[in-house]
Design a protein around this motif. Sequence first.
Motif, PDB file in Angstrom:
ATOM      1  N   LYS A 159       0.832  -1.207   0.000  1.00 55.31           N
ATOM      2  CA  LYS A 159       0.000   0.000   0.000  1.00 55.31           C
ATOM      3  C   LYS A 159       0.863   1.251   0.000  1.00 55.31           C
ATOM      4  O   LYS A 159       0.568   2.222  -0.698  1.00 55.31           O
ATOM      5  CB  LYS A 159      -0.919  -0.017   1.215  1.00 55.31           C
ATOM      6  CG  LYS A 159      -2.080  -0.977   1.033  1.00 55.31           C
ATOM      7  CD  LYS A 159      -2.814  -1.163   2.328  1.00 55.31           C
ATOM      8  CE  LYS A 159      -3.118  -2.622   2.549  1.00 55.31           C
ATOM      9  NZ  LYS A 159      -3.252  -2.941   3.960  1.00 55.31           N
TER      10      LYS A 159
ATOM     11  N   THR B  88      -1.402   7.153  -6.106  1.00 57.01           N
ATOM     12  CA  THR B  88      -2.787   7.426  -5.757  1.00 57.01           C
ATOM     13  C   THR B  88      -2.998   8.908  -5.468  1.00 57.01           C
ATOM     14  O   THR B  88      -3.930   9.538  -5.970  1.00 57.01           O
ATOM     15  CB  THR B  88      -3.183   6.588  -4.527  1.00 57.01           C
ATOM     16  OG1 THR B  88      -2.808   5.240  -4.769  1.00 57.01           O
ATOM     17  CG2 THR B  88      -4.667   6.667  -4.273  1.00 57.01           C
TER      18      THR B  88
ATOM     19  N   SER C  47      -3.017  10.859  -8.549  1.00 56.73           N
ATOM     20  CA  SER C  47      -4.250  10.704  -9.307  1.00 56.73           C
ATOM     21  C   SER C  47      -5.388  11.532  -8.716  1.00 56.73           C
ATOM     22  O   SER C  47      -6.244  12.028  -9.434  1.00 56.73           O
ATOM     23  CB  SER C  47      -4.654   9.246  -9.365  1.00 56.73           C
ATOM     24  OG  SER C  47      -3.636   8.517  -9.989  1.00 56.73           O
TER      25      SER C  47
ATOM     26  N   SER D 212     -12.631  11.069  -7.954  1.00 55.14           N
ATOM     27  CA  SER D 212     -11.736   9.912  -7.883  1.00 55.14           C
ATOM     28  C   SER D 212     -11.484   9.521  -6.435  1.00 55.14           C
ATOM     29  O   SER D 212     -11.372   8.337  -6.104  1.00 55.14           O
ATOM     30  CB  SER D 212     -10.426  10.213  -8.600  1.00 55.14           C
ATOM     31  OG  SER D 212      -9.747  11.257  -7.952  1.00 55.14           O
TER      32      SER D 212
ATOM     33  N   TRP E 261     -12.327   5.875  -4.794  1.00 49.50           N
ATOM     34  CA  TRP E 261     -11.278   5.109  -4.094  1.00 49.50           C
ATOM     35  C   TRP E 261     -11.773   4.696  -2.706  1.00 49.50           C
ATOM     36  O   TRP E 261     -11.725   3.528  -2.333  1.00 49.50           O
ATOM     37  CB  TRP E 261     -10.036   5.986  -3.994  1.00 49.50           C
ATOM     38  CG  TRP E 261      -8.898   5.423  -3.206  1.00 49.50           C
ATOM     39  CD1 TRP E 261      -7.990   4.517  -3.641  1.00 49.50           C
ATOM     40  CD2 TRP E 261      -8.549   5.739  -1.850  1.00 49.50           C
ATOM     41  NE1 TRP E 261      -7.092   4.242  -2.645  1.00 49.50           N
ATOM     42  CE2 TRP E 261      -7.407   4.974  -1.531  1.00 49.50           C
ATOM     43  CE3 TRP E 261      -9.091   6.586  -0.883  1.00 49.50           C
ATOM     44  CZ2 TRP E 261      -6.795   5.033  -0.274  1.00 49.50           C
ATOM     45  CZ3 TRP E 261      -8.471   6.645   0.357  1.00 49.50           C
ATOM     46  CH2 TRP E 261      -7.340   5.885   0.663  1.00 49.50           C
TER      47      TRP E 261
ATOM     48  N   THR F  84     -14.755   2.149  -2.805  1.00 52.58           N
ATOM     49  CA  THR F  84     -14.374   0.802  -3.253  1.00 52.58           C
ATOM     50  C   THR F  84     -13.717   0.035  -2.114  1.00 52.58           C
ATOM     51  O   THR F  84     -14.021  -1.135  -1.862  1.00 52.58           O
ATOM     52  CB  THR F  84     -13.403   0.878  -4.448  1.00 52.58           C
ATOM     53  OG1 THR F  84     -13.902   1.822  -5.376  1.00 52.58           O
ATOM     54  CG2 THR F  84     -13.261  -0.456  -5.118  1.00 52.58           C
TER      55      THR F  84
ATOM     56  N   TRP G 279      -8.256  -1.292  -3.103  1.00 55.14           N
ATOM     57  CA  TRP G 279      -7.382  -0.219  -3.597  1.00 55.14           C
ATOM     58  C   TRP G 279      -6.991  -0.487  -5.061  1.00 55.14           C
ATOM     59  O   TRP G 279      -7.102   0.374  -5.928  1.00 55.14           O
ATOM     60  CB  TRP G 279      -6.154  -0.150  -2.712  1.00 55.14           C
ATOM     61  CG  TRP G 279      -5.310   1.082  -2.854  1.00 55.14           C
ATOM     62  CD1 TRP G 279      -5.064   1.776  -3.992  1.00 55.14           C
ATOM     63  CD2 TRP G 279      -4.610   1.750  -1.806  1.00 55.14           C
ATOM     64  NE1 TRP G 279      -4.229   2.832  -3.732  1.00 55.14           N
ATOM     65  CE2 TRP G 279      -3.944   2.847  -2.394  1.00 55.14           C
ATOM     66  CE3 TRP G 279      -4.462   1.540  -0.436  1.00 55.14           C
ATOM     67  CZ2 TRP G 279      -3.148   3.723  -1.648  1.00 55.14           C
ATOM     68  CZ3 TRP G 279      -3.663   2.410   0.295  1.00 55.14           C
ATOM     69  CH2 TRP G 279      -3.021   3.488  -0.311  1.00 55.14           C
TER      70      TRP G 279
ATOM     71  N   ALA H  77      -9.939  -0.042  -7.359  1.00 54.77           N
ATOM     72  CA  ALA H  77     -10.226   1.379  -7.583  1.00 54.77           C
ATOM     73  C   ALA H  77      -9.259   1.963  -8.610  1.00 54.77           C
ATOM     74  O   ALA H  77      -9.660   2.690  -9.520  1.00 54.77           O
ATOM     75  CB  ALA H  77     -10.133   2.141  -6.262  1.00 54.77           C
ATOM     76  N   LEU H  78      -7.998   1.604  -8.475  1.00 54.73           N
ATOM     77  CA  LEU H  78      -7.006   2.164  -9.392  1.00 54.73           C
ATOM     78  C   LEU H  78      -7.240   1.724 -10.830  1.00 54.73           C
ATOM     79  O   LEU H  78      -6.777   2.367 -11.764  1.00 54.73           O
ATOM     80  CB  LEU H  78      -5.590   1.760  -8.960  1.00 54.73           C
ATOM     81  CG  LEU H  78      -5.078   2.334  -7.644  1.00 54.73           C
ATOM     82  CD1 LEU H  78      -3.600   2.066  -7.499  1.00 54.73           C
ATOM     83  CD2 LEU H  78      -5.332   3.829  -7.545  1.00 54.73           C
TER      84      LEU H  78
ATOM     85  N   PRO I  96     -11.719   7.026 -13.363  1.00 54.80           N
ATOM     86  CA  PRO I  96     -11.688   7.822 -12.137  1.00 54.80           C
ATOM     87  C   PRO I  96     -13.026   8.452 -11.756  1.00 54.80           C
ATOM     88  O   PRO I  96     -13.232   8.778 -10.611  1.00 54.80           O
ATOM     89  CB  PRO I  96     -10.646   8.886 -12.434  1.00 54.80           C
ATOM     90  CG  PRO I  96     -10.365   8.810 -13.880  1.00 54.80           C
ATOM     91  CD  PRO I  96     -10.760   7.473 -14.357  1.00 54.80           C
TER      92      PRO I  96
ATOM     93  N   ALA J 188     -18.414   1.178  -7.495  1.00 54.62           N
ATOM     94  CA  ALA J 188     -17.548   0.876  -6.355  1.00 54.62           C
ATOM     95  C   ALA J 188     -18.153  -0.240  -5.502  1.00 54.62           C
ATOM     96  O   ALA J 188     -17.479  -1.200  -5.124  1.00 54.62           O
ATOM     97  CB  ALA J 188     -17.335   2.131  -5.525  1.00 54.62           C
TER      98      ALA J 188
ATOM     99  N   GLY K 193      -5.598   4.940 -11.556  1.00 53.03           N
ATOM    100  CA  GLY K 193      -4.275   4.738 -10.989  1.00 53.03           C
ATOM    101  C   GLY K 193      -3.182   4.489 -11.992  1.00 53.03           C
ATOM    102  O   GLY K 193      -2.017   4.457 -11.643  1.00 53.03           O
TER     103      GLY K 193
END
Lengths: 374, 508
Positions: free
Chosen positions: A39, A46, A49, A57, A61, A64, A98, A101-102, A106, A113, A230
Motif C-alpha cells: 500500500k 494514488t 491521481s 476519484s 477510491w 471501493t 485499492w 479502484a485504481l 476515475p 464501487a 491509478g
Amino acid sequence: MSTAGTSSARAGSGLTAAVIASPHAHGGNSVSATMFRVKMALVPATLFSFWLFGWPSFFLWALTILSCLCFEALSLRLMGSRRIKATLLDGSALLTGWLLALSLPPWAPWWVAVLGGLIAIVIGKQVFGGIGQNVFNPAMVARVALLVSFPLPLTQWVTPLPLSPVAGPDFVHSLRQFLTSAPLPDAMVSASVLGYTKTELSRGIDLLHSLSSASAPALSWLGERSGSFGESASLLILGGGLYLLARGIISWHTPFSVLAGVAIPAAIGHQLDPAHYLSATTHLLSGAALLGAFFIATDYVTSPNTGSGQIVFGLGIGLLTWVIRTYGGYPEGMAFAVLLMNALTPVIDRLIKPRILGRDRKGKPLSIPETKES
Amino acid sequence: MGFMNLFKSIAGHDWGVHPADHKRPACDVQTRQLPVPPRVYLMLLQHVGAPARPVVLVGQKVKKGELIAAAHGNISAPLHASTSGTISAIDEITAPHASGLPGMAISIDTDGEEDWIETDIPSDPYALSPEDIAGRVASAGVVGLGGATFPSSVKLNLGRRSGIDTLIINGSECEPYLSCDDRLMRDKAAEIVSGIRLMLISTGAKVALAGIEDNKPEAIAAMQEAAAGFSEISVVPVPARYPMGSDRQLIIELSDREVPSDARAADVGVIVHNVGTAYAVHQAVCLGRPLIARLMTLNGGAAARPGNYEVPFGMLVSDLIAFSGGSKGDIAKLVMGGPMMGSVLPHARVPVVKGTGGILLLDAREAADSESEPCIRCGSCVSACPMGLLPLEMSARIRNEDMDAAVALGLADCIACGCCAYVCPSRIPLVQYFYHAKGDLYERQRAQLRGEATKKLALQRQERLQREAREKVEAAAKRKAQRAADAAAAAEAARLAAHDDAKQGETA
Ligand code: SF4
Ligand code: SF4
C-alpha cells in the motif's frame, strides 16, 4: 503405540498441539507488514491521481475500499469465522479494493464501487475459501465482470483536470456527480490512447494519421493523460514497483516478464507496420501495463511460486495483453490476460518445480560419479 | 540493504536465510570452567546407532575417563566417566528431547577428585596407521560434535574404504546464538589442525578444506595461522548464511560437488567433520583422552552470564544454568541447540549430551509465538529452502493427511533446517508439519517392515509345515517300500529255504 490406529490419533494431536518444533526464531515478516508495504508503494501514484482527477476519484477510491472491507466482514460473519478482526487487519481486502479502484475510470459512479467490492470479495475470493485459496485475482475478477456488464461507464475516461478546458467540480458537485451517476460533462470526456486508436483503426484511419491528428490523446510519462485512475502516473507506479522489488516483497521475474511480453511483440509489430501496430512505448505507458506488471500480476496467491514459473506466467500475460489490445474487441486486455494466466497458474506450478538438491529435474537422484582417483 | 536484495534476486537463487546471529557478546567472552556437579547422568544413547552397554556395577568406583559403557554393534560409541566418583544408579532419566520421554543413563555420584585414568600416549601420533587412528577414535567414544553425533570412526573408515580425496572441516557454525566452535577455533586452533592431520591420515584424503563463515574473522585468522605450515590444509572463509553448516550445502560451497539424494558424501569423494570433532580426535589420539566434555554456548535473553563453558557430559541443564550464574528474568523457552534446529526441553532436569552445542534461555520476547494465519502462497518458503523443495505444497498435503503426496514432493529430502518457517509471513509451523509427517512415515515403514517380517515368518512356518508333511509322506513311502522290500526278501528267503529243503529232500 505402533498400530495404525494410534499413529493416526497421534497425527491428529501432533498438528494441533502447541508448536514446539524448531525453529525458535522468526524473521519477523508478517502478512500485514507485507500488505502495508504494497500500500505504501501505491500511495504516491494514488495521491497524484487525486490531484489529476479531483474529488470524484477520491470518493471512488474510498468507497471501493470500504465496500471490500464490508463484504469481507460480512462473508466471514456468514461463514462463522472467528478471525474476522484479524482477517480484516491483515489488509488484504483493503489492498484488493485499492487495486480495483485504481483500475476503474476515475469518475465511475458509486454503484460501480459497491458492486465492484461485492464481486471482488465475495465471488473473487470468499467463495473459493478466503485468502490464499482463490484462483483468480479478485480485483481483476471484479474489473472484468464490471467491464463486460457495464461497458459504458467502465470506458468513460475524463481529461485530467490540470489539462481540462473547464474547471474541476468542487467537493459538493463532485459528490453529486458521484452519487447520482449523472452523465459526465461533455467537455470532460476524453478517450484513452488505446481506445482512441482502436476506434480510429476500425474507422479505417491508420495510426500514422490518427496519432498525428490534433485530437489525439496525450501520452505522457508523468501521467497527465486520460485513463483509469491509478494507471496514468506511469513514473510513480514504476517507482512504487521498484520499491517493492528493493524491499524483496516481489521478485523481478513477474513484472519484467510481463513488460517484456508486451514490449517484444509490440516492437516487432511496430517495426514491420507502424501504421497498424502501436509502438512498444505506447503499449507500456498505456492502460494497466505498469500497474498490472508490478502490482496485479505479482499477487502472491494467484501467481506461480517459482521464479521460472513466474517468467512463463508473466510472458503469457504480456503477450495476451498485446494480442487482446491489438486484435481483440476491447482496447485494453490486461485484466483478461491476468485472469487467463491465473487459470493456468496451477498447471504452471505443477510443471515447473525447483530442482531438488541431489536430484535431477525429474526428481530422480543424481547418479553417483564413477570416476574417482584411486 | 534494499538494493542488495534486488541485486541478489536478479543474480540468482538465494537459498537459505540471513538470521540475526546474536553471537556477540557471548563469543568474545573467554571460555569458563564450571565446578563439578554433585551427580552426573550419562545417557547410554547419545550418538546415532545402538545404545552403549554398561560395563560397570552400581557402587563401583570409577576414575575420570574410565570406560563405563561399551559400544554395541557396528554403529555405536562407548561412554566414559566424565568425572571421578561412584556409580550410583543405572536407570531412566528424562532424555534431552522435546518429547520428554525417558532414556537409560548411568549416574555417578561425583567425588570432586577429578582423578584421571592412565592414558596411552603414542610417541608419534602422526606415524600411526590409518586403522590405528580410527581405532583410537572409536575407543575414545568420539562422535560428530556438530550435532549429528554419528560415530566418527565409522566415518573415517568409510572415507578410507571409499577412497575419498577431500576432507571437509565444518567450522561454519551457522546457527544463530551459538559460538562454541568459534571459541574453540580461536583458542585451540593448533589442536584442531592436529586433529585434521590425523583425520587426513586416517581417511587417506589428500586435502582438507576448513570452511568458516566470514562473520568469524578471529577464528579464520587463528585457523589460518595454525594451518600455515601444512599445505594440505586450507582455511576457506565462506559467506555467512544459514544453513551453510549443513553437509550438502557446505560440500557444494567448498568443493562444488553435489551429493546425489540417495548417496552419501563419501560417494562423491568427500567426508565432512566438524571442528569440534577434529579437536576431540586430537585429544583422543595424541593425549589418549576419551570424549567426556565439550564446549557449550549458554546464551539467550534470559541468560545472566552468556558465554562458552566447558561442560562435562551428564551435567544437568539446571546445574549448568545455576553454576554459570543463573538466569535473569523468566525463561520463556528452554532450548537445547540453536534456535533454528534445536529442540525445546520439557524442563531443566535433563543431562547434557555429546551433541549439545548450546543451551538457550530465551526470554518472552525471543520466544514470542504468534498465531498462524492461512498460507498466502507468497513463495518465500520456496525461495528460502536450501534443498529446492516446495514447503507450502508439502504442508498442504500433510494437513490433508496425504503423506504419499508429500513424499512425492520430496519430503524425504527435507533437512528440517527451518528456513521456510523462519521466513513465512503467515507463521505457519512448517517444520512441525514435516516432523509430524516424517514420524508418521517412520511409523508406517516400521509397521510395513513388521508386516513383512510377520509375513516372512508365516511363510517360513508354512514352508516348514509343508516340508514336514512332505517328509512325512516320503518317510511313509520309504517305510512302505522298506516293508515291501522286507516282505519280498522274507518271501524270497522262505522260497529259497523251501527250495533248499526240497533240494535237500531231493538229494537226501
Ligand atoms: S512462506 Fe508461508 S505463506 Fe508464504 S507460501 Fe510459504 S507457507 Fe505460504
Ligand atoms: S522444507 Fe525442509 S529443507 Fe526446505 S527450508 Fe523447510 S525445513 Fe528446510
